[in-house]
Design a protein around this motif. Structure first.
Motif, PDB file in Angstrom:
ATOM      1  N   THR A   1       0.836  -1.199   0.000  1.00 34.02           N
ATOM      2  CA  THR A   1       0.000   0.000   0.000  1.00 34.02           C
ATOM      3  C   THR A   1       0.873   1.252   0.000  1.00 34.02           C
ATOM      4  OG1 THR A   1      -1.743  -1.163   1.168  1.00 34.02           O
ATOM      5  CG2 THR A   1      -1.827   1.236   1.235  1.00 34.02           C
ATOM      6  N   GLN A   2       1.916   1.250   0.825  1.00 36.79           N
ATOM      7  CA  GLN A   2       2.819   2.397   0.881  1.00 36.79           C
ATOM      8  C   GLN A   2       3.618   2.543  -0.410  1.00 36.79           C
ATOM      9  OE1 GLN A   2       5.010   2.718   4.709  1.00 36.79           O
ATOM     10  NE2 GLN A   2       3.674   1.042   5.342  1.00 36.79           N
ATOM     11  N   LEU A   3       4.054   1.421  -0.976  1.00 36.37           N
ATOM     12  CA  LEU A   3       4.793   1.473  -2.232  1.00 36.37           C
ATOM     13  C   LEU A   3       3.892   1.944  -3.375  1.00 36.37           C
ATOM     14  CD1 LEU A   3       6.934  -1.795  -1.945  1.00 36.37           C
ATOM     15  CD2 LEU A   3       7.688   0.575  -1.570  1.00 36.37           C
ATOM     16  N   ASP A   4       2.649   1.466  -3.397  1.00 36.73           N
ATOM     17  CA  ASP A   4       1.693   1.929  -4.409  1.00 36.73           C
ATOM     18  C   ASP A   4       1.466   3.436  -4.292  1.00 36.73           C
ATOM     19  OD1 ASP A   4       1.448  -0.687  -5.321  1.00 36.73           O
ATOM     20  OD2 ASP A   4      -0.626  -0.940  -4.641  1.00 36.73           O
ATOM     21  N   ASP A   5       1.348   3.933  -3.071  1.00 43.14           N
ATOM     22  CA  ASP A   5       1.187   5.378  -2.861  1.00 43.14           C
ATOM     23  C   ASP A   5       2.411   6.129  -3.390  1.00 43.14           C
ATOM     24  OD1 ASP A   5      -1.294   5.045  -1.695  1.00 43.14           O
ATOM     25  OD2 ASP A   5      -0.568   5.309   0.366  1.00 43.14           O
ATOM     26  N   TYR A   6       3.600   5.606  -3.087  1.00 43.03           N
ATOM     27  CA  TYR A   6       4.851   6.215  -3.549  1.00 43.03           C
ATOM     28  C   TYR A   6       4.889   6.293  -5.073  1.00 43.03           C
ATOM     29  CZ  TYR A   6       9.945   6.648  -4.262  1.00 43.03           C
ATOM     30  OH  TYR A   6      11.198   7.047  -4.655  1.00 43.03           O
ATOM     31  N   GLU A   7       4.377   5.268  -5.726  1.00 39.05           N
ATOM     32  CA  GLU A   7       4.363   5.218  -7.191  1.00 39.05           C
ATOM     33  C   GLU A   7       3.153   5.952  -7.791  1.00 39.05           C
ATOM     34  OE1 GLU A   7       6.824   4.263  -8.899  1.00 39.05           O
ATOM     35  OE2 GLU A   7       7.983   3.082  -7.480  1.00 39.05           O
ATOM     36  N   GLY A   8       2.301   6.508  -6.944  1.00 41.76           N
ATOM     37  CA  GLY A   8       1.173   7.309  -7.404  1.00 41.76           C
ATOM     38  C   GLY A   8       0.007   6.498  -7.944  1.00 41.76           C
ATOM     39  N   ILE A   9      -0.105   5.267  -7.505  1.00 44.55           N
ATOM     40  CA  ILE A   9      -1.187   4.414  -7.998  1.00 44.55           C
ATOM     41  C   ILE A   9      -2.467   4.707  -7.226  1.00 44.55           C
ATOM     42  CG2 ILE A   9      -1.999   2.032  -8.211  1.00 44.55           C
ATOM     43  CD1 ILE A   9       0.856   1.251  -8.838  1.00 44.55           C
ATOM     44  N   LYS A  10      -3.453   5.187  -7.989  1.00 44.38           N
ATOM     45  CA  LYS A  10      -4.753   5.514  -7.399  1.00 44.38           C
ATOM     46  C   LYS A  10      -5.876   4.740  -8.102  1.00 44.38           C
ATOM     47  CE  LYS A  10      -3.217   9.586  -5.368  1.00 44.38           C
ATOM     48  NZ  LYS A  10      -2.000   9.048  -4.810  1.00 44.38           N
ATOM     49  N   HIS A  11      -5.498   3.860  -9.041  1.00 43.53           N
ATOM     50  CA  HIS A  11      -6.459   3.090  -9.849  1.00 43.53           C
ATOM     51  C   HIS A  11      -7.388   4.029 -10.611  1.00 43.53           C
ATOM     52  CE1 HIS A  11      -4.865  -0.453  -7.948  1.00 43.53           C
ATOM     53  NE2 HIS A  11      -5.020   0.133  -6.791  1.00 43.53           N
ATOM     54  N   HIS A  12      -6.746   5.009 -11.243  1.00 45.86           N
ATOM     55  CA  HIS A  12      -7.433   6.060 -11.992  1.00 45.86           C
ATOM     56  C   HIS A  12      -6.831   6.095 -13.407  1.00 45.86           C
ATOM     57  CE1 HIS A  12      -8.368  10.213 -13.204  1.00 45.86           C
ATOM     58  NE2 HIS A  12      -9.397  10.089 -12.404  1.00 45.86           N
ATOM     59  N   PRO A  13      -7.597   6.446 -14.423  1.00 41.66           N
ATOM     60  CA  PRO A  13      -7.061   6.474 -15.793  1.00 41.66           C
ATOM     61  C   PRO A  13      -5.845   7.386 -15.978  1.00 41.66           C
ATOM     62  CG  PRO A  13      -9.454   6.657 -15.844  1.00 41.66           C
ATOM     63  CD  PRO A  13      -9.043   6.722 -14.400  1.00 41.66           C
TER      64      PRO A  13
END
Length: 125
Positions: A70-82
């Motif tokens: 979850t923290q790594l996804d946040d760091y990579e800017g993953i928001k599951h948005h186009p």
């Protein structure tokens, strides 16, 4: 679960997120995926292209505590948005004589304006 990293999360980086990854994962070694690596400024973006003659080089970690994703996804800017720049995808990573299944942060915004890192290695840019 394994994670392939090719940029600021690599084992030689000293930023807080790379440190967090090393605390919650075990470095298995180095490997590569077919694809292209782009210089996006202070960080890179890599594609996964199974038929590419280019290689992206990086480190393979075995995640011990998957809660850090979850923290790594946040760091990579993953928001599951186009508009996301990256998506975390399952890819085969070549290590020595075998392919290892790994998650990888795949760059989604290739538009021809990025600078290719010819070596495929962000540490050698």
């Amino acid at each position: 679960m394994n994670l392939f990293v090719y940029g600021t999360l690599r084992s030689t980086y000293g930023n807080p997120m790379a440190h967090l990854l090393r605390q919650h994962a075990r470095l298995l070694g180095h490997g590569w995926v077919p694809g292209r690596l782009f210089n996006l400024g202070w960080y890179p973006g890599a594609t996964y292209e199974p038929d590419s003659s280019h290689r992206v080089w990086g480190d393979v970690f075995q995640i011990v505590d998957e809660s850090i994703l979850t923290q790594l996804d946040d760091y990579e800017g993953i928001k599951h948005h186009p508009d996301d720049e990256y998506a975390r995808r399952e890819v085969p990573v070549h290590m020595a004589d075998e392919a290892v299944s790994c998650q990888m942060y795949v760059f989604l915004k290739v538009d021809g304006h990025q600078t290719l890192i010819e070596s495929g290695n962000f540490l050698e840019r």
